[in-house]
Design a protein around this motif. Structure first.
Motif, PDB file in Angstrom:
ATOM      1  N   LYS A 105       0.871  -1.181   0.000  1.00  9.19           N
ATOM      2  CA  LYS A 105       0.000   0.000   0.000  1.00  9.19           C
ATOM      3  C   LYS A 105       0.908   1.231   0.000  1.00  9.19           C
ATOM      4  O   LYS A 105       1.925   1.251   0.699  1.00  9.19           O
ATOM      5  CB  LYS A 105      -0.901   0.008   1.227  1.00  9.19           C
ATOM      6  N   LEU A 106       0.515   2.266  -0.741  1.00  7.96           N
ATOM      7  CA  LEU A 106       1.397   3.402  -0.968  1.00  7.96           C
ATOM      8  C   LEU A 106       0.776   4.727  -0.532  1.00  7.96           C
ATOM      9  O   LEU A 106      -0.444   4.903  -0.551  1.00  7.96           O
ATOM     10  CB  LEU A 106       1.744   3.508  -2.460  1.00  7.96           C
ATOM     11  N   MET A 107       1.661   5.669  -0.188  1.00  7.54           N
ATOM     12  CA  MET A 107       1.266   7.076  -0.040  1.00  7.54           C
ATOM     13  C   MET A 107       2.428   7.953  -0.476  1.00  7.54           C
ATOM     14  O   MET A 107       3.596   7.546  -0.412  1.00  7.54           O
ATOM     15  CB  MET A 107       0.870   7.407   1.404  1.00  7.54           C
ATOM     16  N   PHE A 108       2.100   9.133  -0.957  1.00  3.33           N
ATOM     17  CA  PHE A 108       3.092  10.142  -1.317  1.00  3.33           C
ATOM     18  C   PHE A 108       3.052  11.250  -0.273  1.00  3.33           C
ATOM     19  O   PHE A 108       1.973  11.695   0.128  1.00  3.33           O
ATOM     20  CB  PHE A 108       2.807  10.742  -2.693  1.00  3.33           C
ATOM     21  N   ILE A 109       4.230  11.716   0.144  1.00  5.76           N
ATOM     22  CA  ILE A 109       4.334  12.780   1.141  1.00  5.76           C
ATOM     23  C   ILE A 109       5.130  13.934   0.562  1.00  5.76           C
ATOM     24  O   ILE A 109       6.258  13.751   0.079  1.00  5.76           O
ATOM     25  CB  ILE A 109       5.015  12.269   2.429  1.00  5.76           C
ATOM     26  N   ASP A 110       4.544  15.132   0.581  1.00  6.28           N
ATOM     27  CA  ASP A 110       5.213  16.346   0.129  1.00  6.28           C
ATOM     28  C   ASP A 110       6.142  16.828   1.242  1.00  6.28           C
ATOM     29  O   ASP A 110       5.688  17.136   2.352  1.00  6.28           O
ATOM     30  CB  ASP A 110       4.156  17.414  -0.169  1.00  6.28           C
ATOM     31  N   LEU A 111       7.450  16.889   0.978  1.00  5.57           N
ATOM     32  CA  LEU A 111       8.412  17.243   2.017  1.00  5.57           C
ATOM     33  C   LEU A 111       8.613  18.748   2.154  1.00  5.57           C
ATOM     34  O   LEU A 111       9.324  19.213   3.043  1.00  5.57           O
ATOM     35  CB  LEU A 111       9.750  16.561   1.746  1.00  5.57           C
ATOM     36  N   ASN A 112       8.029  19.526   1.251  1.00  3.40           N
ATOM     37  CA  ASN A 112       8.067  20.986   1.324  1.00  3.40           C
ATOM     38  C   ASN A 112       9.480  21.544   1.299  1.00  3.40           C
ATOM     39  O   ASN A 112       9.780  22.569   1.933  1.00  3.40           O
ATOM     40  CB  ASN A 112       7.328  21.482   2.573  1.00  3.40           C
ATOM     41  N   ALA A 113      10.367  20.864   0.585  1.00  2.00           N
ATOM     42  CA  ALA A 113      11.742  21.330   0.408  1.00  2.00           C
ATOM     43  C   ALA A 113      12.284  20.743  -0.890  1.00  2.00           C
ATOM     44  O   ALA A 113      11.855  19.666  -1.329  1.00  2.00           O
ATOM     45  CB  ALA A 113      12.616  20.929   1.581  1.00  2.00           C
ATOM     46  N   GLY A 114      13.230  21.456  -1.487  1.00  4.79           N
ATOM     47  CA  GLY A 114      13.865  20.984  -2.707  1.00  4.79           C
ATOM     48  C   GLY A 114      15.291  20.550  -2.452  1.00  4.79           C
ATOM     49  O   GLY A 114      15.852  20.776  -1.379  1.00  4.79           O
ATOM     50  N   VAL A 115      15.891  19.901  -3.453  1.00  2.55           N
ATOM     51  CA  VAL A 115      17.258  19.409  -3.321  1.00  2.55           C
ATOM     52  C   VAL A 115      18.173  20.182  -4.261  1.00  2.55           C
ATOM     53  O   VAL A 115      17.764  20.582  -5.364  1.00  2.55           O
ATOM     54  CB  VAL A 115      17.324  17.892  -3.618  1.00  2.55           C
ATOM     55  N   LEU A 116      19.399  20.420  -3.820  1.00  4.19           N
ATOM     56  CA  LEU A 116      20.379  21.169  -4.603  1.00  4.19           C
ATOM     57  C   LEU A 116      21.611  20.313  -4.861  1.00  4.19           C
ATOM     58  O   LEU A 116      21.891  19.348  -4.139  1.00  4.19           O
ATOM     59  CB  LEU A 116      20.794  22.438  -3.850  1.00  4.19           C
ATOM     60  N   ARG A 117      22.351  20.686  -5.910  1.00  2.00           N
ATOM     61  CA  ARG A 117      23.624  20.029  -6.189  1.00  2.00           C
ATOM     62  C   ARG A 117      24.505  20.080  -4.940  1.00  2.00           C
ATOM     63  O   ARG A 117      24.530  21.066  -4.220  1.00  2.00           O
ATOM     64  CB  ARG A 117      24.311  20.721  -7.366  1.00  2.00           C
ATOM     65  N   PRO A 118      25.248  19.004  -4.621  1.00  3.40           N
ATOM     66  CA  PRO A 118      26.051  18.972  -3.395  1.00  3.40           C
ATOM     67  C   PRO A 118      26.979  20.169  -3.264  1.00  3.40           C
ATOM     68  O   PRO A 118      27.679  20.537  -4.206  1.00  3.40           O
ATOM     69  CB  PRO A 118      26.847  17.675  -3.549  1.00  3.40           C
ATOM     70  N   ASN A 119      26.938  20.763  -2.079  1.00  7.11           N
ATOM     71  CA  ASN A 119      27.734  21.939  -1.788  1.00  7.11           C
ATOM     72  C   ASN A 119      28.086  21.897  -0.303  1.00  7.11           C
ATOM     73  O   ASN A 119      27.196  21.932   0.559  1.00  7.11           O
ATOM     74  CB  ASN A 119      26.938  23.213  -2.122  1.00  7.11           C
ATOM     75  N   THR A 120      29.352  21.797   0.011  1.00  2.33           N
ATOM     76  CA  THR A 120      29.783  21.638   1.396  1.00  2.33           C
ATOM     77  C   THR A 120      29.482  22.847   2.270  1.00  2.33           C
ATOM     78  O   THR A 120      29.531  22.758   3.503  1.00  2.33           O
ATOM     79  CB  THR A 120      31.293  21.334   1.471  1.00  2.33           C
TER      80      THR A 120
END
Length: 361
Positions: A209-224
């Motif tokens: 059984k599945l659900m989708f959750i909106d994390l309300n954040a985006g991902v960026l290219r790795p940057n230390t």
């Protein structure tokens, strides 16, 4: 003559609208109407593997309601597309992630990015729970990461962004698992793409059984210089998980070279595409297995057969597990549930179990 009554599920005729000569048909139609009215909305597999809309489990609905229907649009470009950029990792510094199987009912994972455009405007978490879900099932998810106004220039990363220490803090229940049961996750690869790494997709009895959750954040290219190097951090905690659960991530982009307002990126689960994923096994039916003496992690049941062949808990079954069993056979017999390590099925822990484990390699 009475009129038909409209419900959220359609029309039906109240008792008295059907001629008495139909006899038992009256009761049958009324029963069907009651069942229809009380059936949970959306409790069905996803409509297709691609080019579909889906709802999220968040109380607030979707963050980007581009189509005015409180849904996101899955629109992969085609076969094997969109499966290179996103990953699930237990360490943001390990950008391409890894496949993890664990018995830990709480933990932290990261959504990371290695794609050419270097960002996704929004990350969604796909949660799948295996088999029958208990009524008191709970999943608490918190997330943190960066947010921004999507760049109107196509395929361009944002020029400014803000770190959100809490982008999501919400608890989800059995009622939120509105998709499924099914054996596949949506991609551009048809109905044969697995939900977790190593899954036998032809085993139609092993459903989720599945659900989708909106994390309300985006991902960026790795940057230390960024928090968690630009990844989205996801912290989970299960209550009453009796079977197993899997996590996958999806990416939404408002304006990309592929098109606008698309969910068209996800973590790979195939060996040829740098796979990454995360599977959580529920506690042993008898008792929770313990980390062996001197080990940091509890043993894992890699193949779901009730026997814990990954004795050092590193998500791999190899010769080191056989050696560990040999060295700690007496400790296992005294401290672990017998069924979890009785590989030859004779009801006790002995040298025969070590031989049986070795044969499994």
């Amino acid at each position: 003559m009475r009129k038909k009554v409209e419900t959220e599920h359609g029309w039906y005729r109240p008792k008295g609208m059907i001629a008495d000569r139909r006899g038992g048909g009256i009761a049958l139609l009324l029963l069907l109407a009651i069942l229809l009215i009380n059936s949970p909305a959306g409790a069905a597999p996803l409509a297709d593997y691609n080019n579909i809309f889906f709802k999220v489990a968040n109380d607030a609905g979707v963050k980007y309601d581009a189509f005015g229907n409180d849904s996101y649009n899955i629109r992969f470009e085609g076969y094997d597309r969109g499966l290179n950029a996103l990953h699930i990792s237990t360490d943001p510094a390990v950008n391409f992630g890894q496949v993890t199987m664990t018995g830990n009912q709480s933990g932290t994972i990261y959504a990371t990015d290695s794609g050419g455009k270097g960002y996704e405007d929004e990350i969604l978490l796909l949660v799948g729970v295996n088999g029958t879900v208990p009524d008191d099932f709970r999943l608490h998810v918190t997330a943190d990461g960066y947010t921004w106004t999507p760049n109107p220039e196509r395929n361009k990363a944002p020029t400014s962004f803000t770190y959100q220490p809490v982008s999501l803090d919400e608890t989800f229940t059995k009622a939120d698992l509105v998709y499924g049961p099914q054996t596949w996750k949506p991609t551009g690869n048809g109905f044969s793409y697995p939900i977790y790494y190593g899954q036998n997709i032809s085993d139609t009895t092993n459903t989720f059984k599945l659900m989708f959750i909106d994390l309300n954040a985006g991902v960026l290219r790795p940057n230390t210089t960024l928090q968690n190097q630009g990844a989205v951090r996801i912290t989970y905690s299960f209550e009453n998980l009796e079977s197993s659960a899997v996590f996958n991530v999806y990416g939404y982009c408002q304006t990309s070279n592929n098109g606008d307002d698309m969910v068209a990126w996800s973590n790979s689960l195939m060996p040829e595409r740098t796979p990454s994923g995360y599977l959580v096994n529920g506690p042993s039916p008898d008792q929770q297995v313990l980390p062996l003496s001197g080990q940091q992690h509890a043993p894992l049941d890699i193949d779901g057969d009730g026997r814990y062949e990954d004795l050092n808990g590193n998500s791999q079954f190899d010769f080191s597990d056989v050696i560990l069993f040999f060295n700690q056979m007496d400790w296992i017999a005294e401290n672990e549930p017998v069924d979890a390590f009785d590989f030859n099925g004779n009801g006790k822990i002995d040298f025969g179990d070590i031989v049986s484990l070795f044969i499994r390699l």
